[in-house]
Design a protein around this motif. Structure first.
Motif, PDB file in Angstrom:
ATOM      1  N   ALA A 124       0.821  -1.211   0.000  1.00 16.44           N
ATOM      2  CA  ALA A 124       0.000   0.000   0.000  1.00 16.44           C
ATOM      3  C   ALA A 124       0.854   1.259   0.000  1.00 16.44           C
ATOM      4  N   TYR A 155      -4.816  -0.062  -7.785  1.00 15.49           N
ATOM      5  CA  TYR A 155      -3.973  -1.227  -7.553  1.00 15.49           C
ATOM      6  C   TYR A 155      -4.562  -2.439  -8.286  1.00 15.49           C
ATOM      7  N   HIS A 157      -4.939  -6.650  -8.433  1.00 20.93           N
ATOM      8  CA  HIS A 157      -4.963  -7.813  -7.545  1.00 20.93           C
ATOM      9  C   HIS A 157      -5.019  -9.056  -8.406  1.00 20.93           C
ATOM     10  N   LEU A 179      -1.677  -5.344  -4.879  1.00 21.48           N
ATOM     11  CA  LEU A 179      -1.991  -5.742  -3.508  1.00 21.48           C
ATOM     12  C   LEU A 179      -2.459  -7.191  -3.530  1.00 21.48           C
ATOM     13  N   ILE A 189      -7.300  -9.847   1.804  1.00 22.02           N
ATOM     14  CA  ILE A 189      -6.770  -8.594   1.261  1.00 22.02           C
ATOM     15  C   ILE A 189      -7.831  -7.504   1.251  1.00 22.02           C
ATOM     16  N   LYS A 192      -8.437  -6.258   4.685  1.00 21.46           N
ATOM     17  CA  LYS A 192      -7.279  -5.561   5.257  1.00 21.46           C
ATOM     18  C   LYS A 192      -7.171  -4.119   4.782  1.00 21.46           C
ATOM     19  N   TYR A 193      -7.407  -3.894   3.474  1.00 20.85           N
ATOM     20  CA  TYR A 193      -7.169  -2.573   2.889  1.00 20.85           C
ATOM     21  C   TYR A 193      -8.480  -1.806   2.718  1.00 20.85           C
ATOM     22  N   ASN A 194      -8.521  -0.624   3.289  1.00 22.07           N
ATOM     23  CA  ASN A 194      -9.725   0.208   3.285  1.00 22.07           C
ATOM     24  C   ASN A 194      -9.854   0.929   1.933  1.00 22.07           C
ATOM     25  N   ALA A 195     -10.187   0.163   0.911  1.00 21.98           N
ATOM     26  CA  ALA A 195     -10.249   0.679  -0.450  1.00 21.98           C
ATOM     27  C   ALA A 195     -11.539   0.234  -1.115  1.00 21.98           C
ATOM     28  N   LEU A 247      -5.443   4.775   2.160  1.00 29.43           N
ATOM     29  CA  LEU A 247      -4.585   3.761   2.777  1.00 29.43           C
ATOM     30  C   LEU A 247      -3.394   4.417   3.449  1.00 29.43           C
ATOM     31  N   GLU A 250       2.898   1.456   3.542  1.00 30.20           N
ATOM     32  CA  GLU A 250       3.595   0.344   4.194  1.00 30.20           C
ATOM     33  C   GLU A 250       4.864   0.021   3.414  1.00 30.20           C
TER      34      GLU A 250
END
Length: 435
Positions: A124, A155, A157, A179, A189, A192-195, A247, A250
């Protein structure tokens, strides 16, 4: 095929006990015929997946549609009970698989340019984000156009990773990275990711409540309780991404993709020199479907233990079992070459044919071994495509397709020397290399 059943057919009203024929058809159909019909349907589903995506990009081949019509008609009740003819139809399906894969690949190159090797950032980065999963390059292009200048990062995936290799998509600077890995990690995934999330095609899973309200699907992909994007209008997706806040950055790693047939052929003279000098002993195509089952870890062990004088070509989501490994290079030629998604399987075929021409050797005399992981319908189409091209000595696993029985396996082994994977990667490597 369910455990312990020779066959399962319930396509007509006279089926045994009104539930399904499991030993022999009431109509007289034998198990091998039933399984070959199942295989034909699997393969045609795979062809349809490639064909649909090619049609979206404006490419069409009427011969492919004609075969799909004939093939489906063949599997209707009381039409074709000839085992030999069904094998011939499977090989014809292989021919059409080659045609349709090439149709789709050419459409992608025409639209977005020839892929080039590129390093992709994994992880991210700060800012609002949209994660795109599935296989649809046109959907990604339309999203990138609409998000340009909005401050929203995009992103990829899973099978969207190879998009980064296309110049026509890579030119968008807000296509920032990848990601996650294969399709089966999406619940982890996406939670986990606020998208915002867009599922463009197949390989979507029913959404968890944790992210259902920020997920969207489109076209033929549909999920219960998930909104649908119509006519490539991503305005609601973009607003959702902005509203989520973004995000947190990281630590990033990188993986490489984009090794098209053209990019590999550019290195043909160097590859030939290294082979003739004994510095490259063998090429392996290791790819196919990934899944969470532990026996698929075989492929990581297989690639990790291949000798340093071997080159590995990989494609489809099976690559996520090992594409994080640092395998180094052989005098500038990377040992691991990612040729794309499952929709790019024709690239592996074209590379094999290019090597055949380069070394002036028949396909089956090349120092080339194909190791396939099988799971879904497109993989069946790929298998029969390779069989149609006459490729022998392939390895398949970690479990065999459920439509196989002893009769079918024997035909494939006797005619094509198809070898079921043993499950012991090191032992299989020794067998392949004659050690």
């Amino acid at each position: 095929m369910a455990d312990g059943l020779d066959m399962f057919c319930y396509q007509c009203s006279q089926t045994a006990r009104g539930t399904g024929c499991t030993v022999r058809g009431v109509c007289g159909k034998i198990p091998t015929v039933a399984r070959l019909q199942d295989n034909l349907i699997f393969t045609m589903k795979g062809i349809s997946a490639y064909n649909y995506n090619a049609n979206v990009l404006g490419e069409y081949n009427p011969e492919i549609d004609a075969f799909l019509t004939k093939g489906l008609y063949t599997t209707l009740t009381n039409v074709n009970f000839d085992v030999e003819d069904l094998v011939a139809l499977a090989l014809e399906a292989g021919e059409k698989s080659v045609d349709v894969m090439r149709l789709l690949k050419n459409a992608h190159i025409k639209a977005y340019g020839e892929p080039r090797p590129v390093e992709v950032k994994v992880g991210a980065q700060e800012g609002p984000a949209i994660i795109v999963t599935g296989h649809d390059m046109k959907a990604l292009e339309e999203l990138l156009k609409q998000t340009e200048g909005t401050g929203v990062n995009v992103y990829t995936h899973s099978e969207m990773l190879p998009a980064h290799g296309y110049p026509g998509l890579n030119k968008y600077k807000h296509l920032v990275g990848q990601l996650g890995g294969a399709w089966h990690d999406q619940r982890t995934i996406f939670k986990k990711y606020n998208a915002a999330i867009v599922g463009t095609s197949n390989c979507v899973l029913p959404a968890l409540d944790a992210y259902k309200e920020r997920m969207f699907t489109m076209d033929v992909a549909k999920l219960e309780g998930v909104k649908t994007v119509e006519n490539y209008d991503f305005s609601e997706v973009i607003e959702c991404a902005k509203s989520l806040g973004g995000l947190e950055a990281e630590e990033l790693t990188t993986i490489t993709t984009g090794w098209s047939a053209g990019a590999i052929v550019e290195h043909a003279d160097k590859i030939k020199e290294l082979v003739e000098a004994g510095k490259i002993r063998r090429f392996f195509v290791v790819g196919g479907c990934d899944k969470a089952a532990r026996h698929n870890d075989y492929y990581r062990e297989f690639v990790k233990n291949l000798p340093n004088d071997t080159i590995i070509l990989t494609l489809a989501c099976g690559k996520y079992k090992f594409n994080d490994l640092d395998l180094g290079d052989i005098e500038g030629i990377p040992r691991l070459l990612d040729v794309g998604q499952c929709n790019d399987t024709i690239v592996a075929v074209d590379v094999a044919l290019a090597l055949s021409e380069l070394f002036d050797l028949p396909l089956n005399e090349l120092p080339l071994t194909i190791v396939l992981s099988w799971m879904e319908q497109k993989a069946a189409a790929v298998l029969w495509a390779l069989l149609y091209l006459g490729k022998t000595d392939m390895w398949l696993g970690p479990i065999l397709p459920a439509w196989c029985n002893d009769d079918i396996i024997n035909v494939l082994v006797e005619n094509y020397n198809l070898t079921p994977i043993s499950g012991d990667a090191i032992a299989d490597i020794k067998t392949i290399l004659g050690e």
